[in-house]
Design an enzyme around this catalytic site. Structure first.
Site, PDB file in Angstrom:
ATOM      1  N   LYS A  24      17.363  -2.037   7.167  1.00  0.00           N
ATOM      2  CA  LYS A  24      16.416  -1.695   8.031  1.00  0.00           C
ATOM      3  C   LYS A  24      16.442  -0.158   8.921  1.00  0.00           C
ATOM      4  CE  LYS A  24      17.572  -6.119   9.372  1.00  0.00           C
ATOM      5  NZ  LYS A  24      18.425  -6.643  10.431  1.00  0.00           N
ATOM      6  N   LYS A  44      26.592  -4.806  13.365  1.00  0.00           N
ATOM      7  CA  LYS A  44      26.394  -5.644  12.497  1.00  0.00           C
ATOM      8  C   LYS A  44      27.773  -6.714  12.902  1.00  0.00           C
ATOM      9  CE  LYS A  44      27.672  -2.481   9.507  1.00  0.00           C
ATOM     10  NZ  LYS A  44      26.753  -2.801   8.141  1.00  0.00           N
ATOM     11  N   HIS A  63      26.936 -15.193  -1.584  1.00  0.00           N
ATOM     12  CA  HIS A  63      26.661 -13.761  -0.501  1.00  0.00           C
ATOM     13  C   HIS A  63      27.738 -13.684  -0.363  1.00  0.00           C
ATOM     14  CE1 HIS A  63      22.681 -14.215   0.841  1.00  0.00           C
ATOM     15  NE2 HIS A  63      22.395 -15.426   0.757  1.00  0.00           N
TER      16      HIS A  63
HETATM   17  C1  LIG Z   1      20.066  -7.111  10.182  1.00  0.00           C
HETATM   18  C2  LIG Z   1      20.548  -7.979  11.432  1.00  0.00           C
HETATM   19  C3  LIG Z   1      21.950  -8.812  10.496  1.00  0.00           C
HETATM   20  C4  LIG Z   1      23.051  -8.339   9.468  1.00  0.00           C
HETATM   21  O1  LIG Z   1      23.485  -6.644   9.382  1.00  0.00           O
HETATM   22  P1  LIG Z   1      24.137  -5.970   8.016  1.00  0.00           P
HETATM   23  O2  LIG Z   1      24.725  -5.078   8.758  1.00  0.00           O
HETATM   24  O3  LIG Z   1      23.533  -6.512   7.069  1.00  0.00           O
HETATM   25  O4  LIG Z   1      25.723  -7.011   8.405  1.00  0.00           O
HETATM   26  C5  LIG Z   1      22.927  -9.074  11.945  1.00  0.00           C
HETATM   27  N1  LIG Z   1      22.287  -9.554  12.745  1.00  0.00           N
HETATM   28  C6  LIG Z   1      21.160  -8.665  12.513  1.00  0.00           C
HETATM   29  C7  LIG Z   1      20.704  -9.350  14.426  1.00  0.00           C
HETATM   30  C8  LIG Z   1      20.601  -8.093  12.668  1.00  0.00           C
HETATM   31  O5  LIG Z   1      19.274  -7.430  12.447  1.00  0.00           O
END
Ligand SMILES: *Cc1c(COP(=O)(O)O)cnc(C)c1O
Length: 818
Positions: A664, A552, A361
């Site tokens: 998303k 994020k 990852h």
């Molecule tokens: C989707 C999600 C993440 C991941 O976000 P990135 O932008 O891909 O780092 C982190 N925290 C939550 C609560 C999420 O829903």
């Protein structure tokens, strides 16, 4: 006419209301008229669980009896989010729920919101695991999620008066938790410490202490599949519940010590994202859940057999290692096969290497887990012996291939220097069949850089599976308005289980009435968010401004600094009258920082104080606002993403493995401003370059700059806007004149800036100008947004799981469930 295919439970709203009523009365003992939202939540969840029971039992029986290989998804984190609305949707009771709430006179949103969010993960990695178990169940794949039931999940973030992050314990189990089912009969013993003895040539590990692993099972109902898989999260308990001898010596407190120590193992989730600390308790957690899961899988697939033929184990189940956290499972399975079942080394190795696969990852070297051999030797002495032999055998193989000594040393699983270390990513690569990265670019960089030595020797092991997100939670549930519009546009709701069908929306991007309705969905979501923000956080949000979000984990490589410096530059332009007729924006941040990560925490403080200074400045007059809601979690993601118009994915190229937030947002009709990093590359390819705001250095540029000797100061001097922004931070504008507060941050920007924020600043400001121009042409913007939705179907986690099935697991959905 919208074609509805989801299997609806054959139950009326009134009948469901009756079930809820009796749960309230007989299970909770509360009177309907005085029931609180939290009572109703428990009653509804219990009723839903009853509906799941038959399918759940059938799914389990079929998994054991069936001939389809199961998947064991091993992950230290499952960031599942609230369960109720997801379960209602997947089991086909969502409409009945709405009717029942109306009949009983309860507010359905309040009932849904009464559920505590289980924060059993840090961020993307944990959320991915949750999306994958959802997709596995929805696709009808026999599967277990295996993990840890932390008593305290990721901390709750608050901000103090100075804008600093304060971490509060997240005790999510204060209220009744109706989903987890404790199954004492499936408990496992997990040992630690002690010594390895030899008896008649056989090695016997005699642990110094052991704890009891108790499974708490969560149902994972598939959407439209009638299948209910199990998420089995282990909790640690003591065997010596109460030490009677100590009690007899009237040492009451001492008598409970073993219990307290045993329970510590699953007490708390480590709040580090990307930079794990090599802490003893963390290794205990890893071994604890993996050992329990492996024994559980043997007990499940060879029930009651004293001498199972474990040579068939890889046909029963394959384990996917979600990052290196569960990699200790490789020597554990070896130990079980060798010492508990008496297989010879070669047979045990053959079974083990056909059972495991590893998902990497990261690309950050500091995120590649390494354990000191000394610590492993203390906690798991037998495992260290096995790792030593795996390494010796591996090295011998490399020598036979004629590799030179220097290269072999680079590749060793167990280093042979003064302070020997075990490199978990290497162990995972050697001890399994496949290694995958999580986006095309990431997998390429794994092969070319991070694991290049391994990829050269074992090229066939390396593959890619681009991450995905579940459309049920992140589109259907988070964005009901858009979902209804999509279903109407496509004439079906089948897109929820076949997301590539979103393609059918593309022609509607040129249909003026559809475009207008799409725009109205976004406007309504923005208004909703403003109301939510007012109620939850007490701050004003103007839904007439553009919503621009960066949510994020806070990490330097993700570059929240770049965004806040650009905001400061914009603010400075407003102040000195050069901003022109800039587009009014609200910039949202959401981010937790690891409690020990000083630079990240300082960035949080800066963002909060920039927000405060801008808010207090009458010159800004609503043209620019920064909003930083506390405690970014799944719930906030579900509210903010559907309301967002511009999504920030601005990591330094080559550092973000994939990202799932980006997916998303695209699926909810936001346009992305981003670098060529992680899955941004694939999103841009699919949605079209003209519907994506690309900027910044690319991987090759970054490498070249590092090689040349990167000098951030030269970039600061070259762009007056950047110089001004940095000066404002350094000069105390956001710290009430105190120049010391951000000194370490400023010094890093000017002298190190490892992630090249300064080098990308000018390009970032330029692209934001393009964003403004595009946004002013709302017809064009909405067309692009619709094309983002239409072309993002690939980013469903259902597609990711199909890729895993085909490329890695070589199994298929269970015939009886499709
Ligand atoms: C989707 C999600 C993440 C991941 O976000 P990135 O932008 O891909 O780092 C982190 N925290 C939550 C609560 C999420 O829903």
């Amino acid at each position: 006419m919208t074609e509805v295919t989801a299997p609806k439970a054959s139950l009326s709203g009134s009948e469901f209301a009756g079930e809820i009523r009796s749960k309230l009365k007989y299970q909770l003992g509360v009177d309907e008229s005085s029931a609180k939202a939290s009572d109703v939540y428990v009653a509804v969840a219990s009723a839903v669980r009853d509906h799941l029971s038959d399918s759940w039992m059938r799914t389990r029986a079929e998994m054991v009896q069936g001939n389809t290989k199961a998947v064991g998804y091993l992950s230290a984190e499952f960031l599942i989010g609230r369960q109720l609305s997801n379960a209602l949707l997947n089991v086909g009771l969502d409409e009945q729920f709405a009717l029942a709430m109306k009949e009983l006179g309860f507010d359905q949103d309040e009932v849904i919101a009464a559920e505590a969010e289980p924060g059993l993960g840090n961020g993307g990695l944990g959320r991915l695991a949750a999306c994958y178990v959802d997709s596995l169940a929805s696709l009808g794949v026999p599967a277990f999620g295996y993990g840890i039931r932390y008593r305290y999940g990721i901390f709750r973030q608050e901000f103090d008066k100075a804008g600093r992050q304060v971490e509060k314990p997240d005790y999510w189990l204060t209220q009744e938790e109706p989903w987890g089912h404790v199954d004492y009969h499936r408990s496992q013993r997990v040992g630690f410490g002690g010594t390895v003895q030899e008896h008649d040539g056989a090695k016997v590990w005699e642990p110094a202490w052991s704890v009891r692993a108790v499974p708490v099972d969560y149902p994972v109902p598939g959407y439209e599949s009638g299948r209910v898989n199990t998420l089995r999260l282990w909790e640690s308990r003591s065997y010596d519940e109460f030490d009677l001898s100590a009690f007899n010596d009237s040492d009451y407190m001492g008598a409970v010590v073993p219990q307290v120590e045993a329970e510590n193992i699953t007490k708390i989730l480590y709040p580090e994202d990307s930079t794990p600390q090599g802490k003893r308790l963390r290794l205990e957690q890893q071994y604890f859940f993996v050992a329990a899961s492996i024994h559980d899988a043997i007990a499940t697939f060879y029930p009651g057999q004293e001498h199972p033929d474990l040579r068939t184990f890889p046909e029963k189940i394959c384990f996917q290692l979600n990052d290196t956290h569960p990699v200790i499972g490789i020597p554990e399975l070896m130990r079980v096969l060798l010492d508990e079942y008496g297989y010879d080394w070669d047979t045990a190795w053959d079974i083990t290497t056909r059972t495991f696969n590893y998902t990497c990852h990261t690309l950050l070297p500091e995120a590649l887990e390494v354990w000191s051999a000394q610590l492993i030797g203390e906690l798991l002495p037998r495992h260290l012996q096995i790792i030593d032999r795996i390494d010796a055998q591996f090295v011998e193989g490399l020598e036979n291939k004629g590799l030179d000594g220097e290269r072999i040393d680079r590749m060793r699983i167990l280093t042979r220097d003064g302070n020997p270390q075990v490199r978990m990513a290497f162990l995972a690569t050697v001890g399994g069949l496949h290694v995958n990265g999580v986006a095309e670019l990431h997998s390429q960089l794994l092969r070319d850089v991070t694991l290049k030595d391994f990829s050269d020797v074992f090229p066939e092991r390396f593959t890619n599976v681009t991450n995905g997100v579940t459309p049920r939670r992140f589109v259907r549930l988070a964005n009901p308005r858009l979902s209804a519009l999509i279903s109407e546009g496509l004439g079906t709701d089948r897109w929820m289980s076949d997301l590539e069908r979103l393609q059918g929306l593309a022609p509607l991007a040129d249909d003026a009435s559809f475009v207008e309705r799409f725009a109205e969905v976004k406007r309504a979501n923005k208004r909703d968010f403003s109301v939510f923000a007012q109620q939850r956080y007490g701050f004003e949000v103007d839904p007439g401004t553009m919503f621009d979000s960066m949510v994020k984990r806070l990490h330097e490589y993700k570059r929240q600094s770049l965004k806040i410096l650009a905001v400061i530059a914009q603010y400075a332009a407003i102040k000195d009258g050069t901003a022109g007729d800039m587009l009014p924006r609200t910039v949202f941040f959401g981010a937790k920082a690891a409690p020990g990560y000083a630079m990240a925490k300082l960035t949080i403080r800066l963002i909060n104080n920039v927000a405060r200074v801008i808010d207090a400045d009458p010159d800004v007059a609503g043209r620019l606002q920064v909003r930083f809601p506390e405690n970014y979690n799944i719930e906030l993601a579900e509210h903010l993403i559907p309301a967002t118009e511009l999504d920030e994915q601005i990591s330094q190229a080559g550092k973000e493995a994939s990202g799932t937030g980006n997916m998303k947002f695209a699926l909810n009709g936001a346009l992305t401003v981003g670098t060529l990093d992680g899955a941004n590359v694939e999103i841009r390819e699919r949605v079209g370059a003209e519907n994506f705001f690309l900027f910044g250095l690319e991987v090759e540029d970054v490498d070249r700059l590092y090689a040349e000797g990167y000098d951030p100061l030269s970039y600061v001097q070259a762009d007056p806007r950047l110089r001004k922004a940095v000066d404002m931070v350094a000069g105390g504008v956001f710290s009430e004149g105190d120049r010391d507060v951000y000194a370490s941050l400023v010094s890093d920007w000017l002298t190190k800036d490892y992630f090249m924020t300064m080098a990308d600043f000018t390009a970032y400001m330029d692209i934001q100008q393009e964003v403004e121009d595009a946004y002013r042409d709302q017809a064009r913007w909405n067309r692009s947004a619709i094309l983002n939705v239409a072309n993002s179907g690939y980013f469903s986690s259902d597609r990711s799981i199909k890729d895993y099935l085909e490329r890695i697991w070589h199994t298929s959905p269970s015939p009886s469930s499709i």
